[in-house]
Every structure is written in C-alpha cells, then in structure tokens.
Design an enzyme around this catalytic site. Structure first.
Site, PDB file in Angstrom:
ATOM      1  N   CYS A   1     -28.833  37.691  21.440  1.00  0.00           N
ATOM      2  CA  CYS A   1     -30.326  37.489  22.601  1.00  0.00           C
ATOM      3  C   CYS A   1     -31.717  37.317  21.747  1.00  0.00           C
ATOM      4  O   CYS A   1     -31.805  37.752  20.401  1.00  0.00           O
ATOM      5  CB  CYS A   1     -30.118  38.501  23.664  1.00  0.00           C
ATOM      6  SG  CYS A   1     -30.773  39.763  22.897  1.00  0.00           S
TER       7      CYS A   1
ATOM      8  N   GLU B   1     -26.207  44.437  17.502  1.00  0.00           N
ATOM      9  CA  GLU B   1     -27.074  43.826  16.710  1.00  0.00           C
ATOM     10  C   GLU B   1     -27.558  45.058  16.217  1.00  0.00           C
ATOM     11  O   GLU B   1     -27.816  45.342  14.729  1.00  0.00           O
ATOM     12  CB  GLU B   1     -27.444  42.286  16.862  1.00  0.00           C
ATOM     13  CG  GLU B   1     -26.402  41.212  17.113  1.00  0.00           C
ATOM     14  CD  GLU B   1     -26.950  41.289  18.558  1.00  0.00           C
ATOM     15  OE1 GLU B   1     -26.255  40.300  18.702  1.00  0.00           O
ATOM     16  OE2 GLU B   1     -26.376  42.349  19.021  1.00  0.00           O
TER      17      GLU B   1
ATOM     18  N   HIS C   1     -28.382  47.081  21.579  1.00  0.00           N
ATOM     19  CA  HIS C   1     -26.628  46.329  21.364  1.00  0.00           C
ATOM     20  C   HIS C   1     -26.033  46.168  19.437  1.00  0.00           C
ATOM     21  O   HIS C   1     -26.711  46.903  19.205  1.00  0.00           O
ATOM     22  CB  HIS C   1     -28.384  44.704  21.716  1.00  0.00           C
ATOM     23  CG  HIS C   1     -28.379  44.414  22.667  1.00  0.00           C
ATOM     24  ND1 HIS C   1     -28.530  43.218  23.074  1.00  0.00           N
ATOM     25  CD2 HIS C   1     -28.991  44.907  23.908  1.00  0.00           C
ATOM     26  CE1 HIS C   1     -29.336  42.643  24.815  1.00  0.00           C
ATOM     27  NE2 HIS C   1     -29.513  44.609  24.871  1.00  0.00           N
TER      28      HIS C   1
ATOM     29  N   CYS D   1     -32.310  40.528  19.961  1.00  0.00           N
ATOM     30  CA  CYS D   1     -31.868  40.446  18.411  1.00  0.00           C
ATOM     31  C   CYS D   1     -32.041  39.361  17.604  1.00  0.00           C
ATOM     32  O   CYS D   1     -31.268  39.993  16.408  1.00  0.00           O
ATOM     33  CB  CYS D   1     -29.997  40.430  19.230  1.00  0.00           C
ATOM     34  SG  CYS D   1     -29.706  41.730  19.884  1.00  0.00           S
TER      35      CYS D   1
END
Length: 162
Positions: A84, A56, A54, A87
């Site tokens: 999410c 992040e 992801h 993260c």
C-alpha cells in the site's frame, strides 16, 4: 536465498501465521544483499491494535534491528501482496533497493495497480520491482481468508495480469 520464488516461500509462511490472530494473511521478509534473512513479519494490526503493523513495516523494523540501523541499502523486501502507499513509503524511507511481491492489490496497491509510488521518477529511488512471484498462492491465501469471514466478498487481489 537461491531464488525470488524461494524467498516468497518464506513470506508465504509468514502470511500463514496472520489468521491465527484475525489478521489478513500478508507476510514479508527482508533479505540482505547476500541473501540472508534480515527480518520477517506478517500482519499484526488486529493482534497489536496497531494500524501501522502491516507485514512490510513489521519486517522492515525487524531488519533494521538486525542490521543495527535504519538504512537497508542493498536489501530486498519480499511480500505476498503489493504494498500500500504507507508500506511503499516505508521501503523508500528504509532505502530498500529491491521489491519482490506476489499478488496485485487492485484496491490499494501502490506499486503499479492503483498508484506507483516506488517508480515515481521524482524521488529518484532506483527501486527494482519484480511483481507476480507465486502470485496465485498469495492470492489464494487472501481469498480463503475473506471467504471464511465474509462469504461472497473478498479483497481486490489478482494473481496475474495477463
């Protein structure tokens, strides 16, 4: 970096790189306490075949390399979409002190929409959260991406809460 909106501009530029590899356009930057960019990232799950890639996480890993360690005390994570659960946990683990995000994620957001992991009082994290920065731009990138791939559908993102 002068303002949160300026920093979000860098994250939006990162997000714009993701669709070239079929990845969802989410981008992130990590700023040191003095405002310099420590790390950058955009979604690379499709590009790398990595479920953890992801934006992040990619940016936090880049920042940790630049900082010479995993503790990012005093840093700010700027991301185009509400993090999410994974993260949000990653930014807590890295000891990031501030989070700035754009669009809300009504399906999987873990910083106010569905859950609120970073402001849960039990871990006593002290993360400052600024939401909705350039949210319409961030949401527009996501809507365009999903409309191109799945006409009539899209992510549960909202640009504002008003």
């Amino acid at each position: 970096m002068a303002t949160d909106a300026d920093a979000m501009g860098l994250a939006l530029a990162e997000a714009a790189l993701a669709p070239a590899t079929g990845d969802v356009p989410v981008g992130a930057v990590v700023l040191a306490a003095d405002g310099t960019v420590l790390g950058r990232g955009h979604n690379l799950r499709e590009a790398q075949g990595d479920p953890l890639a992801h934006a992040e996480v990619v940016a936090l890993r880049d920042a940790a390399r630049a900082a010479g360690g995993w503790r990012l005390d005093g840093a700010t994570l700027v991301v185009t979409l509400e993090p999410c659960v994974m993260c949000a946990g990653a930014l807590l683990a890295a000891r990031v002190g501030r989070l700035v995000y754009g669009a809300w994620d009504e399906k999987a957001g873990a910083v106010g929409s569905v859950l609120d992991v970073v402001r849960d009082r039990r871990p006593s994290t002290g993360v400052e959260v600024v939401a909705g920065v350039r949210a319409e731009e961030a949401a527009a990138l996501l809507r365009a991406f999903f409309l191109e791939r799945r006409p009539g559908s899209g992510p549960g993102v909202t640009p504002s809460r008003g």
